[in-house]
Design a protein around this motif. Structure first.
Motif, PDB file in Angstrom:
ATOM      1  N   GLY A 102      61.159 -65.852  13.035  1.00 37.02           N
ATOM      2  CA  GLY A 102      60.945 -67.183  11.815  1.00 37.02           C
ATOM      3  C   GLY A 102      59.399 -67.056  10.940  1.00 37.02           C
ATOM      4  O   GLY A 102      58.518 -67.168  11.827  1.00 37.02           O
ATOM      5  N   GLY A 103      59.350 -67.411   9.871  1.00 36.29           N
ATOM      6  CA  GLY A 103      58.036 -67.727  10.033  1.00 36.29           C
ATOM      7  C   GLY A 103      57.353 -66.298   9.087  1.00 36.29           C
ATOM      8  O   GLY A 103      56.491 -66.360   8.510  1.00 36.29           O
ATOM      9  N   GLU A 104      58.437 -65.502   9.116  1.00 37.55           N
ATOM     10  CA  GLU A 104      57.504 -64.438   8.611  1.00 37.55           C
ATOM     11  C   GLU A 104      58.192 -64.350   6.768  1.00 37.55           C
ATOM     12  O   GLU A 104      58.757 -64.811   6.546  1.00 37.55           O
ATOM     13  CB  GLU A 104      58.730 -62.735   8.703  1.00 37.55           C
ATOM     14  N   PRO A 105      57.241 -63.581   5.959  1.00 31.26           N
ATOM     15  CA  PRO A 105      57.120 -63.141   4.853  1.00 31.26           C
ATOM     16  C   PRO A 105      58.459 -62.549   4.009  1.00 31.26           C
ATOM     17  O   PRO A 105      58.406 -61.765   4.881  1.00 31.26           O
ATOM     18  CB  PRO A 105      55.797 -63.031   4.082  1.00 31.26           C
ATOM     19  N   VAL A 106      59.011 -63.690   2.928  1.00 30.66           N
ATOM     20  CA  VAL A 106      59.459 -62.698   2.030  1.00 30.66           C
ATOM     21  C   VAL A 106      58.730 -61.741   0.690  1.00 30.66           C
ATOM     22  O   VAL A 106      58.288 -63.102  -0.088  1.00 30.66           O
ATOM     23  CB  VAL A 106      60.634 -63.818   1.564  1.00 30.66           C
ATOM     24  N   TYR A 107      59.396 -61.185   0.503  1.00 30.42           N
ATOM     25  CA  TYR A 107      58.516 -60.072  -0.629  1.00 30.42           C
ATOM     26  C   TYR A 107      59.763 -60.558  -1.669  1.00 30.42           C
ATOM     27  O   TYR A 107      61.098 -59.751  -1.759  1.00 30.42           O
ATOM     28  CB  TYR A 107      57.837 -58.841  -0.363  1.00 30.42           C
ATOM     29  N   ALA A 108      59.346 -60.213  -3.098  1.00 30.24           N
ATOM     30  CA  ALA A 108      60.015 -59.728  -4.067  1.00 30.24           C
ATOM     31  C   ALA A 108      59.114 -58.890  -5.526  1.00 30.24           C
ATOM     32  O   ALA A 108      58.570 -59.144  -5.363  1.00 30.24           O
ATOM     33  CB  ALA A 108      61.498 -60.971  -4.720  1.00 30.24           C
ATOM     34  N   GLY A 109      59.666 -57.692  -5.480  1.00 33.42           N
ATOM     35  CA  GLY A 109      58.184 -56.749  -7.263  1.00 33.42           C
ATOM     36  C   GLY A 109      57.172 -56.651  -6.006  1.00 33.42           C
ATOM     37  O   GLY A 109      55.894 -56.582  -6.693  1.00 33.42           O
ATOM     38  N   TYR A 112      57.967 -57.475   8.493  1.00 32.97           N
ATOM     39  CA  TYR A 112      57.666 -57.884   9.948  1.00 32.97           C
ATOM     40  C   TYR A 112      57.072 -57.047  10.869  1.00 32.97           C
ATOM     41  O   TYR A 112      57.423 -56.186  10.597  1.00 32.97           O
ATOM     42  CB  TYR A 112      59.549 -57.912  10.587  1.00 32.97           C
ATOM     43  N   PHE A 113      56.186 -57.312  11.176  1.00 34.90           N
ATOM     44  CA  PHE A 113      54.756 -56.580  12.167  1.00 34.90           C
ATOM     45  C   PHE A 113      54.714 -55.971  10.941  1.00 34.90           C
ATOM     46  O   PHE A 113      54.197 -56.316   9.722  1.00 34.90           O
ATOM     47  CB  PHE A 113      55.625 -55.407  13.534  1.00 34.90           C
ATOM     48  N   ASP A 114      54.075 -54.784  11.354  1.00 37.19           N
ATOM     49  CA  ASP A 114      54.297 -53.410  10.102  1.00 37.19           C
ATOM     50  C   ASP A 114      55.129 -52.866   8.938  1.00 37.19           C
ATOM     51  O   ASP A 114      54.722 -51.903   9.084  1.00 37.19           O
ATOM     52  CB  ASP A 114      52.739 -52.539  10.769  1.00 37.19           C
ATOM     53  N   ARG A 115      56.320 -53.511   9.001  1.00 39.24           N
ATOM     54  CA  ARG A 115      57.559 -52.520   8.372  1.00 39.24           C
ATOM     55  C   ARG A 115      58.057 -53.973   7.762  1.00 39.24           C
ATOM     56  O   ARG A 115      58.122 -55.134   7.534  1.00 39.24           O
ATOM     57  CB  ARG A 115      58.413 -52.528   9.582  1.00 39.24           C
ATOM     58  N   LEU A 116      58.936 -53.302   6.584  1.00 41.75           N
ATOM     59  CA  LEU A 116      59.506 -54.000   5.325  1.00 41.75           C
ATOM     60  C   LEU A 116      61.317 -53.957   5.570  1.00 41.75           C
ATOM     61  O   LEU A 116      61.474 -52.965   6.083  1.00 41.75           O
ATOM     62  CB  LEU A 116      58.923 -54.056   4.211  1.00 41.75           C
ATOM     63  N   LEU A 117      61.561 -55.176   6.033  1.00 38.66           N
ATOM     64  CA  LEU A 117      62.571 -55.124   6.603  1.00 38.66           C
ATOM     65  C   LEU A 117      64.128 -55.122   5.251  1.00 38.66           C
ATOM     66  O   LEU A 117      63.262 -56.506   4.260  1.00 38.66           O
ATOM     67  CB  LEU A 117      63.726 -56.039   7.536  1.00 38.66           C
ATOM     68  N   LEU A 118      64.970 -54.519   4.757  1.00 37.58           N
ATOM     69  CA  LEU A 118      65.320 -54.709   3.437  1.00 37.58           C
ATOM     70  C   LEU A 118      66.376 -55.733   3.214  1.00 37.58           C
ATOM     71  O   LEU A 118      66.864 -55.934   4.750  1.00 37.58           O
ATOM     72  CB  LEU A 118      66.233 -53.297   3.042  1.00 37.58           C
ATOM     73  N   ALA A 119      66.790 -57.065   2.765  1.00 36.94           N
ATOM     74  CA  ALA A 119      67.901 -57.493   2.825  1.00 36.94           C
ATOM     75  C   ALA A 119      68.295 -57.856   1.383  1.00 36.94           C
ATOM     76  O   ALA A 119      67.792 -58.375   0.399  1.00 36.94           O
ATOM     77  CB  ALA A 119      67.059 -58.564   2.847  1.00 36.94           C
ATOM     78  N   THR A 120      69.400 -58.910   1.444  1.00 45.45           N
ATOM     79  CA  THR A 120      70.399 -58.825   0.251  1.00 45.45           C
ATOM     80  C   THR A 120      70.838 -60.777   0.247  1.00 45.45           C
ATOM     81  O   THR A 120      71.023 -60.837   1.367  1.00 45.45           O
ATOM     82  CB  THR A 120      71.593 -57.997   0.222  1.00 45.45           C
ATOM     83  N   VAL A 121      70.177 -61.362  -0.342  1.00 48.85           N
ATOM     84  CA  VAL A 121      70.823 -62.979  -0.839  1.00 48.85           C
ATOM     85  C   VAL A 121      72.310 -62.722  -0.751  1.00 48.85           C
ATOM     86  O   VAL A 121      73.008 -61.411  -1.686  1.00 48.85           O
ATOM     87  CB  VAL A 121      70.511 -63.235  -1.675  1.00 48.85           C
ATOM     88  N   LEU A 180      70.727 -58.574   6.083  1.00 46.17           N
ATOM     89  CA  LEU A 180      69.736 -57.732   6.998  1.00 46.17           C
ATOM     90  C   LEU A 180      70.397 -56.762   6.397  1.00 46.17           C
ATOM     91  O   LEU A 180      71.595 -56.117   7.345  1.00 46.17           O
ATOM     92  CB  LEU A 180      67.996 -57.658   7.692  1.00 46.17           C
ATOM     93  N   ALA A 181      69.245 -55.191   6.754  1.00 47.61           N
ATOM     94  CA  ALA A 181      69.800 -54.311   7.308  1.00 47.61           C
ATOM     95  C   ALA A 181      70.002 -53.782   8.456  1.00 47.61           C
ATOM     96  O   ALA A 181      69.380 -54.428   9.113  1.00 47.61           O
ATOM     97  CB  ALA A 181      69.033 -52.761   6.093  1.00 47.61           C
ATOM     98  N   ASP A 182      71.069 -53.226   8.785  1.00 43.86           N
ATOM     99  CA  ASP A 182      71.150 -53.095  10.621  1.00 43.86           C
ATOM    100  C   ASP A 182      70.406 -51.906  10.979  1.00 43.86           C
ATOM    101  O   ASP A 182      71.144 -50.854  11.697  1.00 43.86           O
ATOM    102  CB  ASP A 182      72.242 -52.864  10.867  1.00 43.86           C
ATOM    103  N   THR A 183      68.703 -52.402  11.602  1.00 43.44           N
ATOM    104  CA  THR A 183      67.640 -51.323  11.950  1.00 43.44           C
ATOM    105  C   THR A 183      67.676 -51.480  13.053  1.00 43.44           C
ATOM    106  O   THR A 183      66.745 -50.809  13.351  1.00 43.44           O
ATOM    107  CB  THR A 183      66.758 -51.567  10.687  1.00 43.44           C
ATOM    108  N   GLY A 184      68.065 -52.790  13.904  1.00 48.08           N
ATOM    109  CA  GLY A 184      67.888 -53.848  15.234  1.00 48.08           C
ATOM    110  C   GLY A 184      66.826 -54.634  14.845  1.00 48.08           C
ATOM    111  O   GLY A 184      66.339 -54.369  16.585  1.00 48.08           O
ATOM    112  N   ASP A 185      65.978 -54.531  14.225  1.00 49.68           N
ATOM    113  CA  ASP A 185      64.934 -55.955  13.815  1.00 49.68           C
ATOM    114  C   ASP A 185      65.855 -57.422  13.456  1.00 49.68           C
ATOM    115  O   ASP A 185      66.528 -57.292  12.827  1.00 49.68           O
ATOM    116  CB  ASP A 185      64.390 -55.237  13.068  1.00 49.68           C
ATOM    117  N   VAL A 186      65.197 -57.956  14.569  1.00 45.05           N
ATOM    118  CA  VAL A 186      65.926 -59.159  13.949  1.00 45.05           C
ATOM    119  C   VAL A 186      64.558 -60.154  14.370  1.00 45.05           C
ATOM    120  O   VAL A 186      63.028 -60.668  14.810  1.00 45.05           O
ATOM    121  CB  VAL A 186      66.468 -60.002  14.877  1.00 45.05           C
ATOM    122  N   PRO A 187      64.196 -60.943  12.866  1.00 38.74           N
ATOM    123  CA  PRO A 187      62.564 -61.626  12.633  1.00 38.74           C
ATOM    124  C   PRO A 187      63.196 -62.931  12.891  1.00 38.74           C
ATOM    125  O   PRO A 187      64.494 -63.381  13.879  1.00 38.74           O
ATOM    126  CB  PRO A 187      62.681 -61.697  11.135  1.00 38.74           C
TER     127      PRO A 187
END
Length: 762
Positions: A691-698, A738-747, A682-689
């Motif tokens: 478990g159970g959070e949705p993953v989005y693409a497009g 993650y709550f009301d925001r989206l966290l950028l992540a890279t495989v 994940l991008a290091d924004t200080g947010d750490v999920p």
């Protein structure tokens, strides 16, 4: 073929659903016995408000609810009025965003809406109190009695019979297997007995000689005089007030969790036609009424037309009790099942009975998930009361339970001296981190939710494990002694466990369909004796069920203890204690079993001994480690390290619904897999999920997170998630809700740390 003889105890909505599901699968020799009249039995199904609400943190519970909603709609029993959960505080609104994330992960259509939209959906609200809401259009209300009748009618048409006014008085068994039921003056021979007795479950269990760990509790429900309601109003949940509402024509039904907990003794239930409806206690409803009027001003002109304290079943962890008893074969349970999950739970149990396995993962609900200490009535009572109190609460996954210090490692005194901050798992106290270890000079910022029950000291412990060495307490892990031929374990495991005496392997257990049943370590102690490191009572149950004659399975956890000694300094630290020979049978004067295994990607050993030697083992290692910078480290550091190394955990990262190829435990097979357990950075924004959070693409939901932690070695948060194979290639970018925001992540390619296992070769 009529199938085996099945007797179901209880003709409430769950018992009727199970009869329907079994006969729908071709089993017609099904008898349902009910102590009350058919079908208004007097149990919970007769007084339930009939809410079907599908969102839950648990994927399993959400699926059970979704099946229930769809089935009852198909039967014409469900009115899909929708549900609206409102927030009156910013903290609750944040929780609704989190619940929206669960809905996205589990496929439940929903939306977070503003106060105006809440008022439009529910005009009776005082909009000035509302800061937002969560709307689920496919939720609804159902009559419990009508749902029971509809399912019983289908089951009867397929050959099942329902007998009312037949109180069960005994369950017979022979050679550890159920043989029948006595009710009234009749005996009913049976190959299988399924208890669907609700809060009477403990009474049925007692007849069979097993504990059914649930607590009957009273819950207040009232129905008002006319209050301006209408049947098309959605279910209204007001968790900040511990209340929910549903329409009964122009009247409102109000359920309250605001009152003090009211445990119920079965012996005190009235002997009339409504034993589950206790006299109303108006004094305990006063605060609830005030909160209800505040939210819905039209209630000021109404009064209570009907009111009672309804009895329901509550378990220690809030999940139902499903499955076959490990002590009495052929005795099945479907207990502590809410209306929301009734048909789904019955379907899962019917699949289990007929096919040998349910179609979905049920480990959270498995009747045999509790250790012996967790079956104690005092434990069940305290935990169930806490579960009831938290029915409408904002519950953090790491919130401590009300029962502590039930099971203590022999190392506990030394851990306390080091300032350990403890968590709890399955009754065991385990260190999360140690206050004696210093925090880093410049701690990374962390979001408020994931920072609960967390400490920046975890960074220190993780880094020192990589640089020097650390002791991790492994005592809460389950240890099983298996005696018998190698072929037994070899036939259940995905990997090769045919190792020389003294060697160990990490592998997974598979069920008959190739699903992952558990992740274990198997150490060969002698030609026909093995030490299996497992996750809990379900592994003991699984091995015991499959053990043929000549194989003995014994849980030895309580008489043993263990540590993980890991880090680059571990071999040098151990050398003086063993004369340089590793593995050794003794460390100093302590007899030990040493396994060359590491869950953190560092050289070292799992070291086990009898519990009576525990303190001496800790002290021996601690003294030897002084000159090597040895520290004690907790669960938070371990989570970070194991994710960096790509270590999967059964029940979180993978279940019976997944196979080893999908989970990334075996090289790709001949048949391509449709989805993969995938490592995300994940991008290091200080947010750490968590478990159970949705993953989005497009913009589309494509998967969900299983677990996450900050990777101190790689310098970024790490998450594992199930994704379609087409999105599982390194470099693919996705977003995590993650709550009301989206966290950028890279495989990312995995493992992130030491991909060539160079450190483990030291």
């Amino acid at each position: 073929m009529p199938g085996p003889r099945v007797v179901i105890i209880g003709a409430g909505v769950v018992g009727c659903a199970l009869a329907d599901e079994l006969t729908g699968r071709g089993w017609s020799d099904v008898t349902v016995l009910e102590q009350g009249p058919l079908f208004e039995t007097g149990g919970s199904s007769s007084h339930t408000p009939g809410l079907i609400c599908q969102i839950a943190p648990s994927r399993t519970m959400a699926r059970l609810a979704r099946y229930t909603a769809d089935k009852f709609a198909e039967l014409g029993c469900l009115s899909r009025v929708g549900s609206l959960e409102v927030a009156t505080t910013p903290a609750r609104l944040a929780e609704l965003h989190r619940r929206f994330g669960f809905a996205q992960s589990w496929g439940v259509p929903s939306s977070v809406v503003d106060p105006a939209a809440c008022a439009a959906r529910y005009p009776l609200l005082d909009k000035s109190l509302i800061v937002g809401g969560l709307y689920v259009p496919s939720d609804g209300v159902v009559s419990g009695v009508r749902a029971a009748q509809a399912q019983a009618a289908r089951a009867t048409s397929r050959g099942a019979r329902f007998l009312g006014d037949m109180r069960v008085s005994a369950i017979s068994s022979a050679a550890g297997r159920v043989t029948g039921v006595r009710a009234g003056d009749e005996d009913f021979p049976a190959d299988m007995v399924a208890s669907c007795a609700g809060f009477w479950g403990p009474e049925i269990g007692q007849m069979a000689g097993i504990a059914v760990p649930l607590l009957p509790m009273a819950h207040q429900y009232v129905r008002t005089t006319p209050a301006g309601a209408a049947d098309d109003l959605p279910i209204l949940c007001h968790p900040d007030g511990d209340l929910y509402f549903r329409a009964h024509g122009d009247r409102l039904g109000i359920g309250s969790y605001r009152h003090d907990p009211m445990p119920v003794n079965l012996a005190d239930l009235p002997g009339d036609a409504h034993p589950a409806k206790l006299p109303f206690t108006p004094d305990t409803f006063k605060q609830s009424w005030v909160a209800a009027i505040e939210l819905i001003p039209s209630l000021r002109g109404s009064t209570l037309e009907d009111a009672f304290n309804g009895v329901l079943a509550v378990t220690a962890d809030g999940f139902p009790l499903l499955g076959e008893s490990s002590a009495v074969r052929g005795l099945w349970m479907a207990e502590a099942v809410r209306m929301t999950h009734a048909a789904g739970a019955a379907k899962a149990v019917a699949e289990w009975m007929v096919d040998g396995r349910p179609a979905i993962d049920l480990h959270e609900c498995d009747l045999n998930r509790f250790a012996a200490a967790q079956l104690a009535p005092g434990y069940v009572r305290k935990r169930a009361i806490r579960t009831f109190v938290e029915s409408c609460g904002v519950v953090h996954p790491a919130d401590p339970p009300p029962v502590r210090n039930l099971r203590l490692s022999p190392f506990h005194p030394r851990q306390a001296e080091l300032g350990a901050v403890f968590g709890e798992t399955a009754g065991w106290e385990h260190p999360l981190w140690y206050a004696s270890n210093p925090p880093p000079d410049a701690p990374r910022p962390r979001d408020e939710w994931s920072a609960r029950h967390w400490s920046p000291i975890a960074e220190t412990e993780a880094r020192l494990t990589r640089r020097k060495a650390a002791l991790f307490d492994l005592t809460p892990l389950t240890r099983i002694e298996v005696t018998g031929p190698l072929s037994f374990l070899d036939g259940l495991a995905a990997g090769d466990v045919d190792r020389p005496v003294g060697a160990a392997a990490h592998t997974v257990l598979l069920d008959a369909a190739g699903g992952i049943r558990g992740d274990v370590t198997v150490a060969r102690l002698a030609a026909d004796r093995f030490l299996v490191g497992a996750n809990g009572p379900l592994d003991v149950d699984w091995l015991s069920r499959h053990a043929p004659p000549g194989v003995a399975v014994r849980d030895i956890t309580g008489g043993t203890c263990g540590v993980g000694l890991w880090g680059p300094a571990a071999p040098e630290l151990l050398a003086p204690l063993t004369g340089g020979d590793l593995p050794a049978s003794h460390l100093g004067m302590v007899p030990v079993t040493m396994l060359r295994l590491s869950g953190v990607g560092e050289p070292g050993w799992e070291i086990y001994t009898e519990a009576g030697y525990g303190l001496r083992l800790w002290d021996t290692l601690w003294e030897a480690g002084r000159e090597h910078g040895l520290i004690a480290a907790g669960r938070l550091a371990y989570e970070s390290l194991r994710l960096e190394k790509g270590r999967r955990v059964w029940g979180r990262d993978m279940t019976t619904e997944d196979d080893p190829y999908q989970a990334g435990l075996l090289p790709p097979g001949e048949t391509p897999v449709d989805r993969r357990l995938t490592c995300l950075v994940l991008a290091d924004t200080g947010d750490v999920p968590l478990g159970g959070e949705p993953v989005y693409a497009g913009g589309f939901t494509v998967g969900h997170v299983t677990g996450a932690a900050y990777g101190w070695t790689v310098g970024a948060p790490i998450a594992y998630a199930w994704l379609p194979s087409g999105l599982a290639s390194p470099g693919t970018q996705v977003e995590i809700g993650y709550f009301d925001r989206l966290l950028l992540a890279t495989v990312a390619a995995e493992p992130l740390f030491d991909p060539f296992r160079e450190r483990l070769q030291r």
